[in-house]
Design an enzyme around this catalytic site. Sequence first.
Site, PDB file in Angstrom:
ATOM      1  N   ASP A  70      12.014  -8.448 -11.960  1.00 39.41           N
ATOM      2  CA  ASP A  70      10.902  -7.496 -12.051  1.00 39.41           C
ATOM      3  C   ASP A  70       9.745  -8.076 -12.861  1.00 39.41           C
ATOM      4  O   ASP A  70       9.956  -8.899 -13.752  1.00 39.41           O
ATOM      5  CB  ASP A  70      11.418  -6.194 -12.702  1.00 39.41           C
TER       6      ASP A  70
ATOM      7  N   HIS B 119       3.999 -12.460  -6.753  1.00 41.81           N
ATOM      8  CA  HIS B 119       5.196 -12.575  -5.908  1.00 41.81           C
ATOM      9  C   HIS B 119       5.450 -14.035  -5.532  1.00 41.81           C
ATOM     10  O   HIS B 119       6.598 -14.467  -5.457  1.00 41.81           O
ATOM     11  CB  HIS B 119       5.047 -11.711  -4.650  1.00 41.81           C
TER      12      HIS B 119
ATOM     13  N   LEU C  46      27.864 -22.196  -5.052  1.00 42.27           N
ATOM     14  CA  LEU C  46      27.283 -20.958  -5.603  1.00 42.27           C
ATOM     15  C   LEU C  46      27.111 -19.977  -4.452  1.00 42.27           C
ATOM     16  O   LEU C  46      26.531 -20.325  -3.422  1.00 42.27           O
ATOM     17  CB  LEU C  46      25.907 -21.248  -6.233  1.00 42.27           C
TER      18      LEU C  46
END
Length: 245
Positions: free
Chosen positions: A25, A42, A136
Site C-alpha cells: 500500500d 504504481h 519460491l
Amino acid sequence: MRNRRKKPLDLTGLTIPTHIAIIMDGNGRWARRRGLPRQAGHRAGAENLRRIINACVEFGVKVLTIYAFSTENWGRPEKEVRGLMKIFARVLDQELDDLHRQGVCLHHLGDLTGVDPALQEKVRRALELTKNNDRLILNVAFNYGGRAEILHAVRQMLADGISPDELTEELFSSYLFTAGLPDPDLVIRTSGELRISNFLIWQAAYAEYYPTPQLWPDFSREDLYEAIVAYNQRERRFGLVPEEN
Ligand code: IPE
Ligand code: IPE
Ligand code: MG
C-alpha cells in the site's frame, strides 16, 4: 537504475517465516509526495516488487503472497484501473522469464472472470510455465477479496454436495485459493494503515501483523529484514499459555 552493493545482513539464528504476505500500500501517496500522477507510484511499486521477490529468495522465504488488486479496487476511477491493468500485463511480459529462471512458481489468488481476456491469457501462460518451480511460491492476489474467496469456497462445497458433518477447517481451507499452502506467518502492510482491507481473512487468523510507515515503493530488502527481525521477537501463542522458562 540504482546499482548499490547489497548490505550484508546477518540471518544467523533467525527463524525465517515460511509464508510472508504483503499488503503493498501507499503507491498513490508516494507519487503525490513527488508531485507525480498516481500511475507513476504504481509503476514504482511494480519495480519494487522485483527487489522484494529477490530478497525473499535470498532470505529463504518459501511462500510470498502479494496483494496486487482487490475486488474493491474496481471502484477506483476508470483511468487508474486501466493503468493498473496495463502495468500487470507489462510486468508479466517483462518479468516472466526471469521469474521462471529464478525458480519462482506463480499462483493466482482471485477470480479472473471480468478481467481483460488478453491479460487472462498472460496469467494462464505464466501459471503453466512456472508450475513445477519450487524455490519460491509467489501468490499474486489479483481481483482478490477475502469475502469473495470465502463465498467462492462455499459455493464450490455446496456444488460438491459436502454435508455439514464432513465440514472441517481443513476441508474448508482446501476450497480456498491457497489450498495446499501453509497459512501466512507474517503479514506486512506498508504505508502506515492499520487494517486488513479484506486480505486473507481466513488464512491470516493467527499471522503476526507488521505495519510499517514506509510507502510500498520505498519498502526495501533491509526493511523486509527488519520485519523478519521483529517477527523473531514475537511470541506466537495460538491461544495457549506462554511457555515457562
Ligand atoms: C496500493 O497503493 C496499490 C493498489 C491498491 C493497487 P494505493 O494505490 O492504494 O496507494 P495509496 O494508498 O492511495 O497511497
Ligand atoms: C489494499 O489497499 C489493496 C491492495 C494493496 C491491493 P487499498 O489502498 O485498496 O486499501 P484501503 O482502501 O486503504 O483499505
Ligand atoms: Mg491504498
